[in-house]
Design a protein around this motif. Structure first.
Motif, PDB file in Angstrom:
ATOM      1  N   GLU A 137       0.851  -1.189   0.000  1.00 21.87           N
ATOM      2  CA  GLU A 137       0.000   0.000   0.000  1.00 21.87           C
ATOM      3  C   GLU A 137       0.887   1.240   0.000  1.00 21.87           C
ATOM      4  OE1 GLU A 137      -3.235   0.221  -0.276  1.00 21.87           O
ATOM      5  OE2 GLU A 137      -3.710  -1.917  -0.067  1.00 21.87           O
ATOM      6  N   ALA A 139       0.404   5.541   0.155  1.00 21.15           N
ATOM      7  CA  ALA A 139      -0.513   6.665   0.340  1.00 21.15           C
ATOM      8  C   ALA A 139       0.290   7.956   0.387  1.00 21.15           C
ATOM      9  CB  ALA A 139      -1.331   6.498   1.616  1.00 21.15           C
ATOM     10  N   GLN A 141      -0.273  12.054   0.704  1.00 19.05           N
ATOM     11  CA  GLN A 141      -1.178  13.166   0.990  1.00 19.05           C
ATOM     12  C   GLN A 141      -0.398  14.460   0.828  1.00 19.05           C
ATOM     13  OE1 GLN A 141      -4.658  13.446   2.051  1.00 19.05           O
ATOM     14  NE2 GLN A 141      -4.042  15.495   1.395  1.00 19.05           N
ATOM     15  N   GLU A 215       2.643  10.610  11.116  1.00 20.08           N
ATOM     16  CA  GLU A 215       1.368  10.071  10.624  1.00 20.08           C
ATOM     17  C   GLU A 215       1.504   8.558  10.497  1.00 20.08           C
ATOM     18  OE1 GLU A 215      -2.614  10.614   9.324  1.00 20.08           O
ATOM     19  OE2 GLU A 215      -1.205  12.198   9.884  1.00 20.08           O
ATOM     20  N   PRO A 217      -0.013   4.648   9.501  1.00 15.45           N
ATOM     21  CA  PRO A 217      -0.935   4.063   8.517  1.00 15.45           C
ATOM     22  C   PRO A 217      -2.257   3.666   9.158  1.00 15.45           C
ATOM     23  CG  PRO A 217       0.814   2.521   9.071  1.00 15.45           C
ATOM     24  CD  PRO A 217       1.193   3.827   9.708  1.00 15.45           C
ATOM     25  N   GLU A 218      -3.295   3.582   8.353  1.00 16.96           N
ATOM     26  CA  GLU A 218      -4.630   3.283   8.860  1.00 16.96           C
ATOM     27  C   GLU A 218      -4.721   1.898   9.493  1.00 16.96           C
ATOM     28  OE1 GLU A 218      -7.433   3.869   5.751  1.00 16.96           O
ATOM     29  OE2 GLU A 218      -7.167   6.057   5.696  1.00 16.96           O
ATOM     30  N   ASP A 219      -3.896   0.966   9.035  1.00 22.17           N
ATOM     31  CA  ASP A 219      -3.967  -0.400   9.555  1.00 22.17           C
ATOM     32  C   ASP A 219      -2.939  -0.658  10.656  1.00 22.17           C
ATOM     33  OD1 ASP A 219      -1.735  -0.254   7.976  1.00 22.17           O
ATOM     34  OD2 ASP A 219      -2.040  -2.198   6.998  1.00 22.17           O
ATOM     35  N   ASP A 221      -3.248  -0.795  13.728  1.00 26.04           N
ATOM     36  CA  ASP A 221      -3.758  -1.673  14.794  1.00 26.04           C
ATOM     37  C   ASP A 221      -3.434  -3.143  14.537  1.00 26.04           C
ATOM     38  OD1 ASP A 221      -4.753   0.512  16.092  1.00 26.04           O
ATOM     39  OD2 ASP A 221      -6.796   0.299  15.341  1.00 26.04           O
TER      40      ASP A 221
END
Length: 263
Positions: A137, A139, A141, A215, A217-219, A221
């Motif tokens: 992945e 990303a 921004q 920042e 990553p969204e995953d 967790d």
């Protein structure tokens, strides 16, 4: 048949100057669209494709207007609109920041090439990916008015590759490896504060309530046991330029993070 003949005859009823200006307008739009599509093939970022589609749609509209309608032709207006459309599209594709994401590792090198055109470079991001990459992945921004930008590249790979990444991260790290809890703690450990103070050339007490801005990553967790290796950071918390490598050895996961701030 008479209807088709009447439409076909419109072009030939125009003056020579009107024909030249009209065809020049169409040619300009077509060349602009082709250039933007080729740019998208080189740098697969959505902004380039969007701008190319704008030029191509304008080309289609003007072609229909020029050849297949009974409306009067205003060649200077056509040329002006074509120049304006192509100029705005090319400038937007070349200079506007554009956020994007990808799950295709084969595009990694081209995305990195695009970011280099934006003068975004990193000391920790790999120049190429290992062949055993999966669950990839990316990303990006772009920096916003009140928020720094960031680049996150994460993937999983087999044991040998992850061991090499951990070895490299240990060498590049400017602080002791941290857990995610230590990273988000309100205060840094004493030894890391002292290392930061030495890095910034100040006394430890001058750091105040300094926290590392990063920042995640969204995953994240999914990787509670990941270790965080800070490879660079800035003293200015408002405009962070932190870079880090996160590694979860048990899951064969590595993540490269770069905070982007040009203020």
């Amino acid at each position: 048949m008479r209807k088709m003949g009447r439409r076909d005859g419109k072009f030939f009823t125009l003056s020579f100057r009107s024909r030249v200006l009209g065809l020049s307008s169409l040619l300009l739009l077509f060349v602009g669209a082709v250039w933007l599509f080729f740019r998208y093939m080189r740098y697969p970022v959505g902004l380039h494709l969007f701008c190319g589609m704008v030029c191509f749609l304008m080309f289609l509209v003007m072609t229909l207007f020029f050849f297949w309608t009974s409306a009067p032709v205003r060649p200077f207006l056509m040329l002006g609109l074509s120049v304006e459309t192509v100029a705005i599209s090319v400038l937007a594709a070349s200079f506007l920041p554009w956020s994007f994401a990808s799950s295709k590792p084969e595009l990694y090198s081209r995305h990195m090439a695009y970011l280099r055109t934006k003068h975004i470079s990193s000391t920790c991001l790999p120049t190429s990916l290992p062949k055993d990459v999966f669950e990839y992945e990316l990303a990006y921004q772009a920096e916003q008015k009140e928020r720094p930008g960031f680049l996150i590249v994460e993937y999983r790979c087999v044991g040998k590759s992850i061991s090499e990444y951990r070895k490299t991260a240990r060498i590049m790290s400017v602080l002791n490896a941290m857990s995610l809890d230590e990273l988000s703690a309100p205060e840094l450990k004493v030894e890391n504060r002292e290392k930061l103070a030495e890095l910034f050339g100040v006394k430890a007490e001058e750091l105040g309530d300094y926290m590392i801005q990063l920042e995640l990553p969204e995953d994240i967790d999914k990787h509670p046991d990941a270790r965080v290796y800070i490879t660079s950071c800035s003293q200015d918390m408002e405009n962070p330029t932190t870079e880090a490598i996160l590694i979860d050895v048990a899951n064969g996961w590595v993540c490269f993070i770069k905070m982007i701030s040009t203020v």
